[in-house]
Design a protein around this motif. Structure first.
Motif, PDB file in Angstrom:
ATOM      1  N   GLU A 575     -79.875  27.654  12.731  1.00 21.33           N
ATOM      2  CA  GLU A 575     -80.622  26.955  13.773  1.00 21.33           C
ATOM      3  C   GLU A 575     -82.121  27.072  13.525  1.00 21.33           C
ATOM      4  N   ALA A 576     -82.586  28.250  13.089  1.00 19.85           N
ATOM      5  CA  ALA A 576     -84.007  28.428  12.803  1.00 19.85           C
ATOM      6  C   ALA A 576     -84.436  27.578  11.616  1.00 19.85           C
ATOM      7  N   VAL A 577     -83.581  27.491  10.577  1.00 24.28           N
ATOM      8  CA  VAL A 577     -83.919  26.675   9.403  1.00 24.28           C
ATOM      9  C   VAL A 577     -83.979  25.206   9.769  1.00 24.28           C
ATOM     10  N   GLU A 578     -83.040  24.765  10.568  1.00 22.19           N
ATOM     11  CA  GLU A 578     -83.025  23.364  10.993  1.00 22.19           C
ATOM     12  C   GLU A 578     -84.289  23.020  11.779  1.00 22.19           C
ATOM     13  N   HIS A 579     -84.707  23.966  12.639  1.00 25.33           N
ATOM     14  CA  HIS A 579     -85.920  23.740  13.415  1.00 25.33           C
ATOM     15  C   HIS A 579     -87.146  23.690  12.496  1.00 25.33           C
ATOM     16  N   ALA A 580     -87.166  24.552  11.475  1.00 28.00           N
ATOM     17  CA  ALA A 580     -88.278  24.546  10.528  1.00 28.00           C
ATOM     18  C   ALA A 580     -88.345  23.222   9.770  1.00 28.00           C
ATOM     19  N   ARG A 581     -87.200  22.713   9.351  1.00 30.66           N
ATOM     20  CA  ARG A 581     -87.173  21.437   8.625  1.00 30.66           C
ATOM     21  C   ARG A 581     -87.653  20.288   9.508  1.00 30.66           C
ATOM     22  N   SER A 582     -87.376  20.363  10.786  1.00 31.74           N
ATOM     23  CA  SER A 582     -87.844  19.303  11.689  1.00 31.74           C
ATOM     24  C   SER A 582     -89.359  19.336  11.800  1.00 31.74           C
TER      25      SER A 582
END
Length: 590
Positions: A575-582
């Motif tokens: 979830e943290a990685v997905e947020h970073a990519r956004s």
């Protein structure tokens, strides 16, 4: 929380587990015989040691006997070990000698009473477990230093010279040897007794050294030939007979009391109390440390049950209080006599009581012959005892373990000999703590990790850091520097690894804290400063995996306030990685 506090308060108030009980004794015939035999054996062994430590401390042989009797019985009844033998010890003699030299013989009673009261209070406050925080190299270095001091203290008596006061033990020993060899002396002549060349032209040091040599030889050889005989007592008895037959011109113990003195409260003027507070604290610290260490070792030697550290402090405090009232010296647990007690088959504290009664019988029945013992004989006993306090194998084990442990061991031993016992323990603990903190800081690390899953465009602008170990004052600056070094890299900088983040500026940093085991206030503040610094440089920071026990501290130092948004706290890495990519995607399309 309130219930736990109430329970802890009740535990401190309830002192029933600190009081003697019927379970302390086993009066079955077989156990009773073992305890009686062990008590007689250790009493015979303890007699010359009690005399020697009394003389060595400057208080006198009578005080050593009184301490062995009074403190031995009280500590046995009220202490926390089933097999511990208490009384005068070499370490306490080392501490008392400068106190007697500086404040006079009358100060001993007050120091003993005050020190006993402090130890008693520590036991009632349940501070017995503190000794477990003393590292092994500090204990062994302390023991080696005490052994060296005990040996050096006996040098004047061994060469037939009155010891000078006011000097370091090593200096006194060297000056004593010089005064014996050059009696007409100049600077080296202080303290030389009259009659340095008695009848027959034999110098006094030759007589005393010969007696010391005989004592040492008997104590070293006899245990190999007849293990059942008390070597120290046999050696002292043999030397006393030889000195009487040969009419050796050597100093003797002298007249001893033929009964225990009546208990007396010493005069405690405000000035005396103020002057002796520091000495009493030193005595109490040594009594507590030595007694607890001895009891802990005794518990590993005997299968008579564990020891109770808090009750042990209560017993030792009461023992010193009683000893001070009767004119004795501070008492501690004696590991050498305790070991003899265990090897002799002791099962309960009755053996320690019997050991004290054996010495009491000597006071009432045999003080005349005991008073004829040469002081050189007692010096020989203590010299041999000092060599047995710590073995060559133990020294080799510490020195070859690790470099920090070896340094701690040597520093503690040197400080003990050169300065002060309590200072040695404190400095040893500081050195050990420094190396321990350095080791913990070395085990703390930060790692740049690849993002999990399939790579996405723009992942090179995301830096994922995993923090391991402890985030505390010893490692916080280094961790902060390593993270900021990566995020400060120039775009297009040369690198062999395109995944290291040097080709593109970092726009998002993910801090994985789930592997951090310890966080202190400095480490928490460093994390907050790191986040603030990155956010100021327009680098978005996401924090993942804050452990529950760290949340309150991190919130208190302001970590949550310096984050760009509360939603930047995550419990799940994907979830943290997905947020970073956004975030990276938004920056590219902006």
């Amino acid at each position: 929380m309130r219930a736990r506090l109430i329970a802890a308060a009740r535990e401190r108030v309830d002192i029933r587990d600190l009081a003697p009980s019927r379970a302390d004794y086993d009066l079955r015939p077989r156990t009773l015989r073992s305890d009686l035999l062990a008590g007689v054996t250790v009493g015979v062994v303890a007699l010359p040691l009690a005399l020697a430590f009394g003389v060595s401390s400057g208080v006198g042989p009578a005080a050593g006997l009184v301490t062995a009797v009074v403190a031995g019985i009280v500590a046995a009844v009220f202490g926390g070990s089933n097999v511990q033998i208490s009384g005068p010890t070499g370490a306490m003699a080392v501490v008392l000698a400068p106190i007697v030299a500086q404040h006079g013989l009358g100060s001993v009673a007050l120091v003993t009473l005050f020190g006993g009261a402090i130890v008693l209070a520590c036991g009632l406050l349940r501070l017995g477990r503190v000794v477990t925080y003393i590292p092994w190299p500090v204990v062994e270095g302390f023991t080696l230093g005490i052994a060296a001091i005990i040996f050096l203290q006996q040098v004047p008596a061994a060469v037939g010279v009155a010891a000078e006061t006011g000097h370091n033990t090593l200096v006194t020993a060297v000056r004593s040897v010089g005064a014996a060899l050059w009696p007409s002396g100049g600077d080296m002549g202080a303290g030389v007794p009259d009659g340095s060349l008695p009848d027959g032209g034999v110098p006094a040091w030759a007589w005393t050294l010969a007696l010391v040599a005989v004592v040492a030889a008997v104590m070293l050889v006899l245990p190999r030939v007849a293990t059942a005989l008390p070597a120290s007592l046999v050696a002292v008895a043999l030397v006393t007979v030889l000195a009487e037959v040969l009419k050796a011109p050597v100093p003797r113990i002298g007249e001893l009391p033929s009964s225990l003195p009546f208990p007396v409260l010493p005069d405690a003027t405000p000035d005396a109390v103020r002057d002796l507070v520091g000495a009493a604290v030193a005595v109490a610290a040594l009594a507590a440390i030595e007694s607890l260490l001895s009891a802990r070792v005794a518990a590993t030697m005997a299968d008579t049950g564990p020891y109770h550290p808090d009750r042990e402090l209560v017993g030792q405090g009461l023992a010193s209080l009683a000893s001070g009232l009767f004119g004795g010296m501070p008492a501690t647990g004696a590991i050498a006599r305790t070991a003899v007690n265990v090897r002799s088959g002791a099962r309960t504290r009755l053996a320690a009581v019997v050991h004290a009664l054996v010495i009491l019988a000597v006071i009432y029945l045999a003080t005349g012959p005991v008073g004829r013992i040469p002081l050189a004989a007692l010096a020989g006993v203590l010299m041999v005892t000092s060599f047995r306090m710590i073995g060559a194998r133990t020294i080799r084990s510490v020195l070859t373990s690790t470099r920090p442990d070896a340094v701690t061991f040597v520093v503690t031993a040197v400080i003990t000999v050169a300065f002060d016992l309590i200072d040695a323990v404190q400095i040893g603990l500081l050195v050990a703590a420094f190396f321990a903190l350095r080791a913990v800081a070395g085990a703390t690390s930060v790692h740049r990790e690849p993002l999990p899953g399939v790579a996405h465009e723009g992942d090179e602008r995301i830096a994922l850091f995993r923090l391991d170990g402890a985030m505390f004052f010893g490692a916080s600056d280094r961790i902060l520097g390593e993270v900021t070094a990566v995020t400060q890299a120039r775009p297009g900088a040369a690198s062999d690894d395109p995944a290291d983040g040097l080709h593109e500026p970092v726009e998002v940093v993910i801090l994985r804290l789930s592997h951090v085991q310890l966080v202190d206030a400095t480490g928490a503040r460093a994390l907050a400063d790191l986040v603030l610094e990155l956010e100021r440089r327009d680098v978005t920071v996401l924090v993942k995996g804050i452990q529950p026990q760290h949340r309150k501290l991190l919130r208190a130092v302001g970590l949550h306030r310096v984050l760009r948004h509360e939603s930047h706290l995550f419990t799940d890495l994907p979830e943290a990685v997905e947020h970073a990519r956004s975030h990276v995607l938004q920056a590219q399309t902006a």
